[in-house]
Design an enzyme around this catalytic site. Structure first.
Site, PDB file in Angstrom:
ATOM      1  N   HIS A 172       0.838  -1.203   0.000  1.00 47.67           N
ATOM      2  CA  HIS A 172       0.000   0.000   0.000  1.00 47.67           C
ATOM      3  C   HIS A 172       0.875   1.256   0.000  1.00 47.67           C
ATOM      4  CE1 HIS A 172      -3.974  -1.867   0.505  1.00 47.67           C
ATOM      5  NE2 HIS A 172      -3.368  -2.759   1.261  1.00 47.67           N
ATOM      6  N   ASP A 180      -7.302  -3.003  -1.321  1.00 43.22           N
ATOM      7  CA  ASP A 180      -8.092  -3.899  -0.491  1.00 43.22           C
ATOM      8  C   ASP A 180      -9.537  -3.806  -0.967  1.00 43.22           C
ATOM      9  OD1 ASP A 180      -5.872  -4.488   0.994  1.00 43.22           O
ATOM     10  OD2 ASP A 180      -6.399  -3.177   2.682  1.00 43.22           O
ATOM     11  N   TYR A 202      -5.820 -16.138   5.323  1.00 43.43           N
ATOM     12  CA  TYR A 202      -4.504 -15.549   5.545  1.00 43.43           C
ATOM     13  C   TYR A 202      -4.652 -14.594   6.739  1.00 43.43           C
ATOM     14  CZ  TYR A 202       0.019 -13.365   4.751  1.00 43.43           C
ATOM     15  OH  TYR A 202       1.320 -12.913   4.905  1.00 43.43           O
ATOM     16  N   HIS A 239      -6.782 -11.108   7.202  1.00 39.46           N
ATOM     17  CA  HIS A 239      -7.537 -10.848   5.968  1.00 39.46           C
ATOM     18  C   HIS A 239      -8.919 -11.500   5.966  1.00 39.46           C
ATOM     19  CE1 HIS A 239      -3.621  -9.378   4.889  1.00 39.46           C
ATOM     20  NE2 HIS A 239      -4.142  -8.807   3.827  1.00 39.46           N
ATOM     21  N   ASP A 249     -11.601  -9.879   6.652  1.00 37.24           N
ATOM     22  CA  ASP A 249     -12.649  -8.923   6.272  1.00 37.24           C
ATOM     23  C   ASP A 249     -12.336  -8.161   4.987  1.00 37.24           C
ATOM     24  OD1 ASP A 249     -10.586  -7.356   7.157  1.00 37.24           O
ATOM     25  OD2 ASP A 249     -11.806  -6.178   8.569  1.00 37.24           O
ATOM     26  N   HIS A 250     -11.308  -8.575   4.281  1.00 39.59           N
ATOM     27  CA  HIS A 250     -11.033  -7.961   2.973  1.00 39.59           C
ATOM     28  C   HIS A 250     -10.129  -8.864   2.143  1.00 39.59           C
ATOM     29  CE1 HIS A 250      -7.428  -6.733   5.258  1.00 39.59           C
ATOM     30  NE2 HIS A 250      -6.822  -6.586   4.087  1.00 39.59           N
ATOM     31  N   HIS A 302      -6.962  -8.608  -0.360  1.00 36.22           N
ATOM     32  CA  HIS A 302      -5.883  -7.677  -0.711  1.00 36.22           C
ATOM     33  C   HIS A 302      -5.238  -8.114  -2.027  1.00 36.22           C
ATOM     34  CE1 HIS A 302      -1.938  -5.548   0.035  1.00 36.22           C
ATOM     35  NE2 HIS A 302      -1.532  -6.560  -0.707  1.00 36.22           N
TER      36      HIS A 302
HETATM   37 ZN   LIG Z   1      -4.029  -4.594   1.796  1.00 39.08          ZN
END
Ligand SMILES: [Zn+2]
Length: 250
Positions: free
Chosen positions: A191, A198, A226, A229, A231-232, A234
C-alpha cells in the site's frame, strides 16, 4: 428564353444538388474521423506485434488486466506476444473481433471505458487514495504512487467486468507511512507503493474476488484464511507471486 437555356437550368440545379450532397458527405466523414479524440489519450495508429513506443505503453496499461491466469503483463512499450494475447482477451471480453491487433474498434472501446483523467470509468484516484491528502509520503515518489494506482485501477476494471459488471468496493489503496502506521499496516506493505488495493465484500464474496483476481494480473493476493484478511481481499503488484487465501482454496 431559348430552348437551350431551358434545358441547362435543370442541369445546373442537379449539379448544385450534387455538389451540396458531396459536401455534406465529406462533412460527415470528417466528423466521424475527429469524433475519436479522447479527453485522456488518443491513439493515432493501429498497433500490432512488432510496434513499440509510448502509445504501446498507454495501451498495455489499459489491457494489463487481461494477461491470462497467473500472468502479469510487462508495461514496457514493446508490443510482443503477451501484449497481443492481452489485447485479444480484452477484445473477446467486450465482444469485439479478437485478432490481437489494436485498431479503431479497440481504441473506441477504451475511450468509452476511460474518464478524461485516464482512470477507468468505474474507479477513481480518490477511491484509491482514501487515507491521505496527496500521493506523497509513501515508499515511492508521489508520481510513481499515483501511476501505480492507475495501473491497479485498470486491472480492477477488468476484474469488475469479468464478474458481471457489478460494483467492486475498494476499502484501501495508497497509504503514506503515517497512514499505514495509523491503520496498522505491515512495515513493507505494498500500500506504501500505491500498487495495492483492499476490496470489501458485496455484492461479491471475498473468496470470489480473490479467485477471479488470479486472471487479472495480480502477483499478490491475500484473502480469507490468511492472517488479518478475514474482512477484505488484498491485491498487489509485488515482484513475485504470493497468493494465500486458504479459506478460498487458494
Ligand atoms: Zn491490503
Amino acid at each position: 428564353m431559348s430552348r437551350r437555356t431551358h434545358r441547362s437550368l435543370p442541369f445546373r440545379l442537379l449539379l448544385s444538388i450534387l455538389m451540396i450532397a458531396t459536401a455534406s458527405l465529406t462533412g460527415v466523414v470528417a466528423t466521424a474521423g475527429t469524433a475519436q479524440a479522447d479527453g485522456c489519450y488518443t491513439w493515432s495508429r493501429t498497433l500490432s506485434q512488432g510496434t513499440s513506443g509510448a502509445d504501446v505503453t498507454a495501451l498495455q496499461i489499459r489491457v494489463a488486466g487481461y494477461p491470462g491466469y497467473g500472468g502479469v503483463l510487462a508495461i514496457d512499450g514493446e508490443y510482443g506476444p503477451g501484449t497481443a494475447a492481452a489485447v485479444q482477451r480484452f477484445q473477446a471480453a467486450y465482444g469485439l473481433a479478437a485478432d490481437g491487433v489494436a485498431g479503431p474498434a479497440t481504441f473506441s472501446k477504451i475511450y468509452a471505458l476511460q474518464d478524461d483523467d485516464c482512470t477507468p470509468v468505474h474507479f477513481s484516484y480518490a477511491e484509491l487514495n482514501n487515507c491521505n491528502s496527496t500521493w506523497a509520503g509513501g515508499a515511492v515518489s508521489a508520481a510513481t504512487a499515483k501511476s501505480n494506482a492507475l495501473r491497479t485501477m485498470w486491472k480492477l476494471e477488468a476484474l469488475r467486468h469479468a464478474l458481471g459488471d457489478q460494483s467492486i468496493r475498494v476499502t484501501s489503496g495508497f497509504r503514506s507511512h503515517a497512514c499505514n502506521d495509523a491503520v496498522g499496516g505491515a512495515a513493507s506493505s505494498r500500500h506504501l507503493y500505491g500498487d495495492a488495493a483492499d476490496l470489501g465484500s458485496g455484492p461479491h464474496s471475498l473468496c470470489r474476488l480473490a479467485q477471479q483476481a488470479r486472471n487479472h494480473g495480480f502477483n499478490g493476493i491475500l484473502g480469507p484464511g490468511y492472517p488479518g484478511h478475514g474482512d477484505h481481499t488484498h491485491l498487489d503488484h509485488r515482484a513475485g507471486r504470493f497468493w494465500s487465501a486458504s479459506s478460498c482454496g487458494i
